[in-house]
Design a protein around this motif. Structure first.
Motif, PDB file in Angstrom:
ATOM      1  N   PHE A   1       0.851  -1.173   0.000  1.00 36.09           N
ATOM      2  CA  PHE A   1       0.000   0.000   0.000  1.00 36.09           C
ATOM      3  C   PHE A   1       0.897   1.237   0.000  1.00 36.09           C
ATOM      4  N   LEU A   2       0.606   2.178  -0.880  1.00 36.53           N
ATOM      5  CA  LEU A   2       1.406   3.400  -1.009  1.00 36.53           C
ATOM      6  C   LEU A   2       0.646   4.570  -0.394  1.00 36.53           C
ATOM      7  N   ILE A   3       1.331   5.312   0.450  1.00 38.61           N
ATOM      8  CA  ILE A   3       0.678   6.358   1.236  1.00 38.61           C
ATOM      9  C   ILE A   3       1.232   7.735   0.883  1.00 38.61           C
ATOM     10  N   LYS A   4       0.319   8.663   0.632  1.00 38.17           N
ATOM     11  CA  LYS A   4       0.686  10.070   0.512  1.00 38.17           C
ATOM     12  C   LYS A   4       0.482  10.692   1.893  1.00 38.17           C
ATOM     13  N   PHE A   5       1.560  11.108   2.502  1.00 38.81           N
ATOM     14  CA  PHE A   5       1.499  11.584   3.881  1.00 38.81           C
ATOM     15  C   PHE A   5       1.083  13.059   3.964  1.00 38.81           C
ATOM     16  N   PRO A   6       0.504  13.441   5.098  1.00 39.17           N
ATOM     17  CA  PRO A   6       0.073  14.844   5.274  1.00 39.17           C
ATOM     18  C   PRO A   6       1.251  15.806   5.237  1.00 39.17           C
ATOM     19  N   VAL A   7       1.033  16.942   4.604  1.00 39.58           N
ATOM     20  CA  VAL A   7       2.004  18.041   4.609  1.00 39.58           C
ATOM     21  C   VAL A   7       1.228  19.335   4.806  1.00 39.58           C
ATOM     22  N   THR A   8       1.932  20.370   5.190  1.00 43.57           N
ATOM     23  CA  THR A   8       1.289  21.660   5.446  1.00 43.57           C
ATOM     24  C   THR A   8       1.143  22.461   4.153  1.00 43.57           C
ATOM     25  N   PRO A   9       0.242  23.433   4.142  1.00 39.90           N
ATOM     26  CA  PRO A   9       0.135  24.315   2.976  1.00 39.90           C
ATOM     27  C   PRO A   9       1.442  25.040   2.676  1.00 39.90           C
ATOM     28  N   GLN A  10       2.204  25.352   3.718  1.00 39.00           N
ATOM     29  CA  GLN A  10       3.490  26.040   3.512  1.00 39.00           C
ATOM     30  C   GLN A  10       4.462  25.171   2.713  1.00 39.00           C
ATOM     31  N   TYR A  11       4.429  23.882   2.972  1.00 36.07           N
ATOM     32  CA  TYR A  11       5.312  22.979   2.225  1.00 36.07           C
ATOM     33  C   TYR A  11       4.866  22.888   0.765  1.00 36.07           C
ATOM     34  N   LYS A  12       3.569  22.724   0.546  1.00 35.44           N
ATOM     35  CA  LYS A  12       3.059  22.636  -0.826  1.00 35.44           C
ATOM     36  C   LYS A  12       3.391  23.902  -1.611  1.00 35.44           C
ATOM     37  N   GLN A  13       3.219  25.043  -0.968  1.00 44.58           N
ATOM     38  CA  GLN A  13       3.525  26.305  -1.643  1.00 44.58           C
ATOM     39  C   GLN A  13       5.004  26.382  -2.004  1.00 44.58           C
ATOM     40  N   ALA A  14       5.842  25.929  -1.098  1.00 50.64           N
ATOM     41  CA  ALA A  14       7.283  25.952  -1.366  1.00 50.64           C
ATOM     42  C   ALA A  14       7.636  25.020  -2.519  1.00 50.64           C
ATOM     43  N   VAL A  15       6.983  23.872  -2.588  1.00 50.96           N
ATOM     44  CA  VAL A  15       7.207  22.937  -3.691  1.00 50.96           C
ATOM     45  C   VAL A  15       6.809  23.585  -5.010  1.00 50.96           C
ATOM     46  N   ASP A  16       5.677  24.268  -5.012  1.00 53.38           N
ATOM     47  CA  ASP A  16       5.227  24.961  -6.221  1.00 53.38           C
ATOM     48  C   ASP A  16       6.224  26.044  -6.629  1.00 53.38           C
ATOM     49  N   GLU A  17       6.782  26.732  -5.643  1.00 54.67           N
ATOM     50  CA  GLU A  17       7.745  27.785  -5.935  1.00 54.67           C
ATOM     51  C   GLU A  17       9.067  27.220  -6.459  1.00 54.67           C
ATOM     52  N   ARG A  18       9.291  25.939  -6.222  1.00 50.03           N
ATOM     53  CA  ARG A  18      10.463  25.267  -6.788  1.00 50.03           C
ATOM     54  C   ARG A  18      10.153  24.749  -8.198  1.00 50.03           C
ATOM     55  N   HIS A  19       8.949  25.078  -8.679  1.00 51.79           N
ATOM     56  CA  HIS A  19       8.500  24.737 -10.041  1.00 51.79           C
ATOM     57  C   HIS A  19       8.369  23.229 -10.251  1.00 51.79           C
ATOM     58  N   ILE A  20       7.961  22.539  -9.175  1.00 54.71           N
ATOM     59  CA  ILE A  20       7.655  21.113  -9.279  1.00 54.71           C
ATOM     60  C   ILE A  20       6.192  20.987  -9.711  1.00 54.71           C
ATOM     61  N   ASP A  21       5.947  20.297 -10.804  1.00 55.80           N
ATOM     62  CA  ASP A  21       4.586  20.078 -11.283  1.00 55.80           C
ATOM     63  C   ASP A  21       4.010  18.889 -10.526  1.00 55.80           C
ATOM     64  N   ARG A  22       3.274  19.178  -9.460  1.00 57.62           N
ATOM     65  CA  ARG A  22       2.782  18.107  -8.595  1.00 57.62           C
ATOM     66  C   ARG A  22       1.831  17.159  -9.322  1.00 57.62           C
ATOM     67  N   ALA A  23       0.958  17.708 -10.132  1.00 49.93           N
ATOM     68  CA  ALA A  23      -0.008  16.877 -10.849  1.00 49.93           C
ATOM     69  C   ALA A  23       0.693  15.936 -11.827  1.00 49.93           C
ATOM     70  N   ALA A  24       1.651  16.458 -12.579  1.00 49.82           N
ATOM     71  CA  ALA A  24       2.390  15.629 -13.540  1.00 49.82           C
ATOM     72  C   ALA A  24       3.205  14.568 -12.815  1.00 49.82           C
ATOM     73  N   TYR A  25       3.778  14.942 -11.689  1.00 46.05           N
ATOM     74  CA  TYR A  25       4.563  13.999 -10.901  1.00 46.05           C
ATOM     75  C   TYR A  25       3.708  12.810 -10.485  1.00 46.05           C
ATOM     76  N   TYR A  26       2.550  13.091  -9.933  1.00 47.23           N
ATOM     77  CA  TYR A  26       1.711  12.002  -9.448  1.00 47.23           C
ATOM     78  C   TYR A  26       1.110  11.184 -10.586  1.00 47.23           C
ATOM     79  N   ARG A  27       0.862  11.788 -11.720  1.00 43.80           N
ATOM     80  CA  ARG A  27       0.398  10.996 -12.858  1.00 43.80           C
ATOM     81  C   ARG A  27       1.431   9.932 -13.226  1.00 43.80           C
ATOM     82  N   GLU A  28       2.693  10.332 -13.228  1.00 44.89           N
ATOM     83  CA  GLU A  28       3.755   9.406 -13.617  1.00 44.89           C
ATOM     84  C   GLU A  28       3.962   8.309 -12.585  1.00 44.89           C
TER      85      GLU A  28
END
Length: 321
Positions: free
Chosen positions: A237-264
């Motif tokens: 079983f693969l788990i996506k663990f909880p993260v804070t909005p601050q972390y998600k925002q920082a990931v976006d600012e690093r130009h990581i395409d979260r949707a594309a990443y998870y599709r792959e």
């Protein structure tokens, strides 16, 4: 033929120096092995696994998200075998040794987070004395680039390369509390006065090659882990663990395409035969339940562990959020 006194004296001094060096190394090794190694989380985890974890039905694996966020006290029949900064490569080698020791194993829980396939971790095999349990000398040599002789030295004198850890002798204490492999952390992210900065620090650490988030060498190990678990009649079983909005925002600012990443990665997981992907990224929102931008503390771990136990059909009453 008798050596001249000058040369003979030189070799005597050399032999004496070598003897003293070996005695010092032996003394340092004894102190390190008896006073420092027992404080290390990987030592505690392995000792607890060998003394009782082999009877578990659920094995929690992976990096610090799993190590901090899943408490076996709220997942009956589970053992937490995860370690901070552990790569999927390392998880595979550990499972290769652990699963044959677990006759009742039913499921393996593994992180599927944004940084799971990012090869950002340095010094992955620093503790040769530990990894020697799971890999052959040839495998360790290939992965570390060290010769067989060098590996013998690191294994025999484990303080080499880890000299900084002697500082723990001064600080005292026994280190992190480890319970059935779970590592207890109690910080409260809500009191962090620089939350966006903290989030950016974590994202910068996780994605040094941004916007690239996937290292193919890490990606190769997911199918191997799933196949290994299946060979021992266990589901992954693969788990996506909880993260804070601050972390998600920082990931976006690093130009990581979260949707594309998870599709792959989800496509790979599906093809590889993962039992299910359990998405808990947004399941916990209260900041006091987080230890830092992307880890839960002990209170948050109790909440998440109970949620997952119920999802897996392991009946436990969820703690109050």
């Amino acid at each position: 033929m008798k050596l001249p006194d000058g040369i003979g004296g030189f070799f005597l001094r050399l032999a004496a120096a070598a003897g003293l060096t070996l005695l010092l190394a032996a003394a340092l090794g004894a102190v390190y092995s008896s006073r420092i190694i027992p404080k290390k989380n990987l030592y505690k985890s392995e000792t607890q696994f060998r003394s009782g974890g082999t009877g578990a039905e659920t094995l929690i694996c992976g990096d610090s998200h799993a190590a901090y966020d899943l408490n076996p006290e709220f997942l009956p029949g589970a053992f937490n075998y995860a370690l901070p900064s552990e790569t999927l490569e390392q998880t595979y080698f550990k499972l290769r040794t652990a699963l044959p020791l677990m006759p009742g194993i039913k499921r393996v829980l593994l992180p599927l987070d944004l940084h799971t396939f990012s090869n950002y971790r340095k010094g992955q095999y620093t503790d040769i004395w530990y990894w020697n349990r799971f890999l052959s000398p040839r495998e360790l040599s290939d992965l570390t680039g060290k010769s067989a002789a060098a590996l013998w030295i690191y294994r025999t004198f484990p303080f080499i390369g880890n000299g900084e850890e002697f500082k723990t002798l001064v600080s005292g204490g026994s280190g992190t509390l480890v319970i059935r492999g779970w590592q207890r952390h109690t910080e409260d992210f809500s009191v962090d006065s620089e939350k966006p900065i903290s989030g950016m620090k974590r994202a910068t650490l996780h994605f040094p090659n941004a916007p690239k988030a996937i290292d193919s060498s890490m990606l190769d190990y997911l199918p191997r882990i799933i196949a290994l678990a299946k060979a021992h009649r266990a589901e992954t079983f693969l788990i996506k663990f909880p993260v804070t909005p601050q972390y998600k925002q920082a990931v976006d600012e690093r130009h990581i395409d979260r949707a594309a990443y998870y599709r792959e990665v989800e496509a790979l997981a599906k093809v590889s035969g993962a039992a299910a992907i359990l998405d808990y990224q947004d399941s916990i929102s209260r900041e006091p339940l987080f230890d830092d931008p992307d880890h839960l503390n002990a209170s948050g771990a109790a909440v998440l562990s109970a949620k997952i136990a119920n999802r897996l059909g392991i009946s436990v009453p969820p703690p109050v959020e």
